[in-house]
Design a protein around this motif. Structure first.
Motif, mmCIF file in Angstrom:
data_model
loop_
_atom_site.group_PDB
_atom_site.id
_atom_site.type_symbol
_atom_site.label_atom_id
_atom_site.label_comp_id
_atom_site.label_asym_id
_atom_site.label_seq_id
_atom_site.Cartn_x
_atom_site.Cartn_y
_atom_site.Cartn_z
ATOM 1 N N ILE A 98 -9.679 1.548 0.775
ATOM 2 C CA ILE A 98 -9.086 1.325 -0.308
ATOM 3 C C ILE A 98 -10.107 1.509 -1.487
ATOM 4 O O ILE A 98 -10.014 2.189 -2.572
ATOM 5 N N TYR A 102 -4.926 0.905 -7.372
ATOM 6 C CA TYR A 102 -5.810 0.414 -6.404
ATOM 7 C C TYR A 102 -6.488 -0.795 -6.564
ATOM 8 O O TYR A 102 -6.887 -1.768 -5.690
ATOM 9 N N ILE A 112 -4.179 -3.492 -5.537
ATOM 10 C CA ILE A 112 -4.281 -3.450 -3.851
ATOM 11 C C ILE A 112 -5.540 -4.285 -3.727
ATOM 12 O O ILE A 112 -5.215 -5.045 -2.684
ATOM 13 N N ILE A 132 0.818 -1.268 -0.235
ATOM 14 C CA ILE A 132 -0.083 -0.080 -0.167
ATOM 15 C C ILE A 132 0.897 1.155 -0.006
ATOM 16 O O ILE A 132 0.418 2.347 -0.469
ATOM 17 N N VAL A 153 -3.768 7.280 3.386
ATOM 18 C CA VAL A 153 -2.966 6.118 2.860
ATOM 19 C C VAL A 153 -1.912 6.042 4.011
ATOM 20 O O VAL A 153 -1.247 4.827 4.452
#
Length: 206
Positions: free
Chosen positions: A160, A143, A146, A25, A72
């Motif tokens: 997220i 994203y 992720i 991340i 984040v």
């Protein structure tokens, strides 16, 4: 000037540390398509944007990207704050720990430090807005990647997903801004900021 509201744009409450996820991340904090690049890109481009409405949009989105940086960073912090030394030693976070302990520092998932060369400001509205639309799509793709990794961990996946959704909205807003700038050109040559470049010039030779 900004007024700072002391709350996250989306709540984050991560209960289980996870060094591997934190290292993944981290790319959306200081990676090539991360939130630092986004905020610096838009807050720099706004000064040379010819249309004040679009300059205002760049300021608004650039400011929101600062809030996303905070989100984040919070995710990374909560994923790492209670790690044991054994967990750090057995993860890919070891080299990072040696340099930064568990402080939040901007780098990509591959370990490359943040660099301002990762974003562009050309001073040409058409060029800059295409850069912005591409940046939002690259961030959305990151994203996506992720989410594939954290999909079974709701306390990480939910914020997220929120961040990913904002990338989609920003892409749409920059598309609207591009149409505003194009409609105000004195030529429909959308690939030239100064259409006079394409006009034939009078020969001044003897």
């Amino acid at each position: 000037m900004w007024n700072y509201e002391k709350r996250l744009e989306y709540p984050i409450n991560i209960t289980e540390p996870n060094a591997k996820l934190a290292s993944f991340i981290a790319s959306q904090y200081g990676g090539p398509d991360g939130e630092i690049s986004a905020s610096m890109r838009y807050l720099s481009q706004r000064f040379s944007m010819t249309d004040r409405r679009v300059a205002g949009l760049l300021t608004d989105i650039g400011t929101e990207e600062l809030a996303h940086m905070e989100m984040v960073a919070t995710i990374i912090h909560q994923l790492t704050k209670n790690l044991s030394m054994e967990e750090i030693e057995n993860s890919n976070l070891g080299p990072y720990y040696i340099d930064h302990t568990i402080g939040v520092w901007p780098q990509a998932a591959g370990g490359i430090p943040f660099n301002a060369c990762e974003f562009q400001v050309k001073g040409d509205p058409i060029t800059d807005l295409h850069e912005d639309m591409a940046a939002e799509q690259k961030a959305r793709s990151t994203y996506d990647n992720i989410l594939r990794v954290v999909r079974n961990i709701p306390e990480v996946a939910d914020p997220i997903r929120f961040l990913r959704a904002r990338e989609v909205v920003h892409f749409q807003r920059f598309g609207e801004a591009l149409r505003i700038v194009q409609d105000n050109l004195d030529s429909q040559n959308f690939y030239t900021f100064n259409p006079s470049f394409d006009m034939p010039t009078k020969c001044e030779c003897n």
